[in-house]
Design a protein around this motif. Sequence first.
Motif, PDB file in Angstrom:
ATOM      1  N   CYS A 197      43.024  41.540  46.229  1.00  0.00           N
ATOM      2  CA  CYS A 197      43.932  40.776  45.369  1.00  0.00           C
ATOM      3  C   CYS A 197      43.481  39.314  45.300  1.00  0.00           C
ATOM      4  O   CYS A 197      43.473  38.702  44.228  1.00  0.00           O
ATOM      5  CB  CYS A 197      45.362  40.893  45.915  1.00  0.00           C
ATOM      6  N   GLN A 198      43.065  38.765  46.447  1.00  0.00           N
ATOM      7  CA  GLN A 198      42.603  37.370  46.454  1.00  0.00           C
ATOM      8  C   GLN A 198      41.391  37.209  45.539  1.00  0.00           C
ATOM      9  O   GLN A 198      41.284  36.247  44.781  1.00  0.00           O
ATOM     10  CB  GLN A 198      42.235  36.956  47.899  1.00  0.00           C
ATOM     11  N   GLN A 199      40.473  38.188  45.607  1.00  0.00           N
ATOM     12  CA  GLN A 199      39.245  38.065  44.797  1.00  0.00           C
ATOM     13  C   GLN A 199      39.535  38.233  43.304  1.00  0.00           C
ATOM     14  O   GLN A 199      38.921  37.579  42.470  1.00  0.00           O
ATOM     15  CB  GLN A 199      38.216  39.099  45.273  1.00  0.00           C
ATOM     16  N   PHE A 200      40.496  39.117  42.993  1.00  0.00           N
ATOM     17  CA  PHE A 200      40.884  39.267  41.584  1.00  0.00           C
ATOM     18  C   PHE A 200      41.449  37.947  41.057  1.00  0.00           C
ATOM     19  O   PHE A 200      41.091  37.463  39.979  1.00  0.00           O
ATOM     20  CB  PHE A 200      41.912  40.399  41.452  1.00  0.00           C
ATOM     21  N   LEU A 201      42.343  37.346  41.851  1.00  0.00           N
ATOM     22  CA  LEU A 201      42.965  36.088  41.420  1.00  0.00           C
ATOM     23  C   LEU A 201      41.905  34.998  41.265  1.00  0.00           C
ATOM     24  O   LEU A 201      41.932  34.215  40.312  1.00  0.00           O
ATOM     25  CB  LEU A 201      44.050  35.665  42.425  1.00  0.00           C
ATOM     26  N   GLN A 202      40.952  34.969  42.203  1.00  0.00           N
ATOM     27  CA  GLN A 202      39.869  33.971  42.084  1.00  0.00           C
ATOM     28  C   GLN A 202      39.103  34.179  40.793  1.00  0.00           C
ATOM     29  O   GLN A 202      38.793  33.242  40.071  1.00  0.00           O
ATOM     30  CB  GLN A 202      38.891  34.107  43.266  1.00  0.00           C
ATOM     31  N   GLN A 203      38.786  35.444  40.515  1.00  0.00           N
ATOM     32  CA  GLN A 203      38.030  35.730  39.299  1.00  0.00           C
ATOM     33  C   GLN A 203      38.811  35.323  38.040  1.00  0.00           C
ATOM     34  O   GLN A 203      38.230  34.980  37.028  1.00  0.00           O
ATOM     35  CB  GLN A 203      37.698  37.218  39.240  1.00  0.00           C
ATOM     36  N   ALA A 204      40.133  35.358  38.146  1.00  0.00           N
ATOM     37  CA  ALA A 204      40.974  34.972  37.004  1.00  0.00           C
ATOM     38  C   ALA A 204      41.202  33.460  36.962  1.00  0.00           C
ATOM     39  O   ALA A 204      41.967  32.978  36.137  1.00  0.00           O
ATOM     40  CB  ALA A 204      42.308  35.703  37.088  1.00  0.00           C
ATOM     41  N   GLY A 205      40.574  32.705  37.910  1.00  0.00           N
ATOM     42  CA  GLY A 205      40.642  31.249  37.850  1.00  0.00           C
ATOM     43  C   GLY A 205      41.512  30.604  38.921  1.00  0.00           C
ATOM     44  O   GLY A 205      41.688  29.381  38.912  1.00  0.00           O
ATOM     45  N   ALA A 206      42.054  31.397  39.851  1.00  0.00           N
ATOM     46  CA  ALA A 206      42.889  30.806  40.914  1.00  0.00           C
ATOM     47  C   ALA A 206      42.001  30.091  41.929  1.00  0.00           C
ATOM     48  O   ALA A 206      40.843  30.466  42.125  1.00  0.00           O
ATOM     49  CB  ALA A 206      43.706  31.896  41.605  1.00  0.00           C
ATOM     50  N   ASP A 207      42.586  29.074  42.595  1.00  0.00           N
ATOM     51  CA  ASP A 207      41.841  28.323  43.612  1.00  0.00           C
ATOM     52  C   ASP A 207      42.372  28.769  44.978  1.00  0.00           C
ATOM     53  O   ASP A 207      43.428  28.324  45.426  1.00  0.00           O
ATOM     54  CB  ASP A 207      42.071  26.818  43.372  1.00  0.00           C
ATOM     55  N   ILE A 208      41.650  29.699  45.589  1.00  0.00           N
ATOM     56  CA  ILE A 208      42.110  30.254  46.879  1.00  0.00           C
ATOM     57  C   ILE A 208      40.978  30.105  47.897  1.00  0.00           C
ATOM     58  O   ILE A 208      39.849  30.523  47.655  1.00  0.00           O
ATOM     59  CB  ILE A 208      42.459  31.761  46.758  1.00  0.00           C
TER      60      ILE A 208
END
Length: 432
Positions: A197-208
């Motif tokens: 989930c973290q990697q999906f969000l990162q790929q969508a532009g999230a800063d994690i």
Amino acid sequence: MATIKIHGGNPLGGEITVSGSKNGTLPLLAAALLIADQSIIENVPRIDDINAMIDMLRALGAKCEFIERSVLSIDASHITSVSAPYDLVRKMRGSFYVAGALLGRLGEAEVPLPGGCVIGSRPVDYHLSGFRALGAVVEERHGIMRARADKLTGSRMYMDSRYRSVGATVNVMLAAVLADGVTVIENASREPEVICCQQFLQQAGADIRGVGTDIVVIKGVEKLHGCRFRSVPDRMEAGTFLIACGVARGDVTVRAVEPRHMGVVLNLLQRAGLKVESGPDYVHAIADKRPHAFEVTTAPYPGFPTDLQPNAGVLGALAVGTTVIQETIFEARFNYIDELKRMGADMQLKDSVAIIRGVPKLYGAPVEATDIRAGSALVVAGLAADGYTEISGAEFLARGYENLEGKLQQLGATITSTPSVEDDKARNAWHR
Ligand code: EPU
């Protein structure tokens, strides 16, 4: 009720391809609600829990469509409702993830509380305190959670120390990625499904930052964009087939897996006497004799997963010697024991510890599955048992395992399933 019939006693042999993970993919579907754009998710398992989540996304206004067998397109450009229907939340707990996503995207969510379930009490207090820490006003009334915030604001929070919570870690991340400022989640879960989930969000532009560690730092961004992402393989499905090999004996290869996610499971199989070898995306196991007894305690990742504890119990039931299994996550995860005893197992439960005196044989019997993993343990037991095992409540298996019957037939098992009339109708509707 759906039923599965197994004629046991055949050793298993051959290869199967493992599907995408149920618990890895459910958060991705909820996360797609944060994105006013199209998301494409690959390696989506075709199981009932995913179908129910797709129904949930549609009820909230997203467009969802399988563009290939396991590739799902989600267009959440327009969200038309912030209220999750009770009949969908009731079906499975993973649907509570829409709370974090709706709150993060629209500052508002109304989601029925998922309540307890057959594997034990499953509160959502950590989820709710995470939302509150981000500045949301959260109320629980008449069984419905209502959360509202004009603007969520990043904050530092510590997940309860008794447990790490997979669900709360995911839900709070979903709420925090679009919040103002920085959120720090301490004692976060490190399960491969959380990392997915973290990697999906990162790929969508999230800063994690701190992906896969127990301190996750999220700097809120203005918005996310659509992306294409591959879900993680199902380590529980892989583990089920490998344990089935240990129980029924044989020579089985599971493909399309991430062996590095399965260290503790492979170690248990080796301790039980299986020959195990793995490569970059496969695990090969050979079992040519009765397993050895073992001791194991369930724990959050990287510990032994509670979801494979019932399968491990079956391995212990046929082992030479006395196996001891301690369950630390869900108090009612031993529901399968009484059913396994009907098949001849010698098991005793003392609080959260099962003492299992291995027997040389199990015998086919009518038994009932009470949840997904108890059901899978009964299937595994049926594969090794003398004669016919008939498992009722098999609709639980369709919630979590894609084509279990077909995959086991591919390995030489004699297994057939009959869906209940309602399941059949629902699945036909979903697959339209
Ligand atoms: N807990 C609380 N309060 C909370 C949240 C959790 O007390 O607000 C407790 C739970 O009662 C439990 C422990 O914390 O004792 C851990 O629960 P967690 O939140 O990690 O579990 P979950 O997110 O509800 C997911 C999986 C389960 C899996 C567990 C543990 C999904 C949809 N479900 O549940 O999978 O057993 O993590 O790894 O991801 C299954 O697939 O069959 C299944 C039950």
